[in-house]
Scaffold this active site. Sequence first.
Site, PDB file in Angstrom:
ATOM      1  N   ASP A 215       0.817  -1.214   0.000  1.00  0.00           N
ATOM      2  CA  ASP A 215       0.000   0.000   0.000  1.00  0.00           C
ATOM      3  C   ASP A 215       0.853   1.267   0.000  1.00  0.00           C
ATOM      4  O   ASP A 215       1.508   1.577   0.994  1.00  0.00           O
ATOM      5  CB  ASP A 215      -0.899  -0.031   1.245  1.00  0.00           C
ATOM      6  CG  ASP A 215      -1.745   1.209   1.395  1.00  0.00           C
ATOM      7  OD1 ASP A 215      -2.058   1.840   0.369  1.00  0.00           O
ATOM      8  OD2 ASP A 215      -2.085   1.550   2.541  1.00  0.00           O
TER       9      ASP A 215
ATOM     10  N   ASP B 276      -2.316   5.830  -4.966  1.00  0.00           N
ATOM     11  CA  ASP B 276      -2.601   4.923  -3.851  1.00  0.00           C
ATOM     12  C   ASP B 276      -2.888   3.521  -4.370  1.00  0.00           C
ATOM     13  O   ASP B 276      -3.960   3.254  -4.922  1.00  0.00           O
ATOM     14  CB  ASP B 276      -3.795   5.460  -3.070  1.00  0.00           C
ATOM     15  CG  ASP B 276      -4.123   4.627  -1.843  1.00  0.00           C
ATOM     16  OD1 ASP B 276      -3.386   3.670  -1.557  1.00  0.00           O
ATOM     17  OD2 ASP B 276      -5.125   4.934  -1.180  1.00  0.00           O
TER      18      ASP B 276
END
Length: 507
Positions: free
Chosen positions: A101, A288
């Site tokens: 992430d 992201d």
Amino acid sequence: MERRYLWAAFVLGAIVCSLFPLPSEGLKRISLKKKPLDIQSIRAAKLAHLESTHGAGRKEMDNNLGSSNEDILPLKNYLDAQYYGEIGIGTPPQKFTVIFDTGSSNLWVPSAKCYFSIACWLHSKYKAKKSSTYTAIGKSCSIRYGSGSISGFSSQDNVEVGDLVVKDQVFIEASREGSLTFVIAKFDGILGLGFQEIAVDNMVPVWYNMVDQGLVDEQVFSFWLNRDPNAEDGGELVFGGVDTNHFKGKHTYVPVTQKGYWQFKMGDFLIGNVSTGFCEGGCAAIVDSGTSLLAGPTTVVTQINHAIGAEGVVSTECKEIVSQYGELIWDLLVSGVLPDRVCKQAGLCPLRGAQHENAYIKSVVDEENKEEASVGESPMCTACEMAVVWMQNQLKQQGTKEKVLAYVNQLCESIPSPMGESIIDCNSLSTLPNVSFTIGGKSFELTPKEYVLRTGEGFAEVCISGFMAMDVPPPRGPIWVLGDVFMGVYHTVFDYGNLRMGFARAA
């Protein structure tokens, strides 16, 4: 975007950057899987975001701002996360499935000492007693996400990522997972690839230790997401460089504007080559890998909804602005009043400046601005500011007053519902416009097939807009979050050594 209900492998590697295509045997690989995105995940993700910025979640965030051991990342909820893979912690390595992430910076996995959270019983748990390289730290810490929180304590051990072994990595053993998200998740934990500035308790991220321990030749990692639904591999995350087989042409590089998230300055956003008029002066953007969707300002997403025929909600405040103040706003704009002064002169916004209450973002890098960012404004002020952007944009296209007011009134019926899934007619994709982001002075285009998510098959097939509304107040916002919908089309390079990001059409 993967559009079929199947599993795919996803590959992680550590390679050296080269001017020529690299042989596949030179990669350090880890097998990852890709979860198909479904309508329930999208709806749940949007609801979680709504609650974190408007409801109880917002109140909890406000109440926890003074906590020294808790960082708040309301952008994250992971309900729509797709890509994840396996790592090992300890000696011998205990296997965990994690999301890689770029929107967070800590590594955490469930702890064997997690007794009272259902999520822990459904996932692999780290057993410190079974590792010969474990070192106890024991400091309490927690992370709050958009859809819940995890809490636990810090520990230290070796972390295996593919063939790389990071020595003495500090991570969080989660002893409580307070969210349904983590119960239904396909992953055990999170491996953050963001900057240390947003790491809880200033823990050193795994990526930093890879660099410091000389495990990579270049301070670069890159994502390639395979969008072919029939491919065996879901893509590759490459540490130490880029694989030139993964992209076409050259990358366009932009500097990181603020360390924390991988954030840069984005230019205008266009629908069918027509400016939306909101980010002409620049907007912040974050890439992201932990989310699938594209999140942007309501003012722009409303125009997208209208252009692609996505369902929205009727805003009574917006319609009231048009009916009662529309002509006044038009007259002020035509007379030369600056757009950011129109709503103040109309008496709809406070003279001290427009601030937004309908969203909130907090990071350690802008903590000094939290008081300013939390100041609210009325719904009428918000509606007025959106109407000004829309009218100003139509003025540039030389629209008449009657047509512009009618257009703005239509937009009032297309404001995206945070809980809704913005369903689109699947048969209309060929008639929908392309959209494009301006990055580094160049246009990065997405076609309808690329920004519309398809889930189900046959009579059960549903098409959903890949855009969701998210308003972040100044000085941090307005902001865009570019998830896998964007990263699947554009190979993305995260250049830590030069503090820049690069984008090129994915191969």
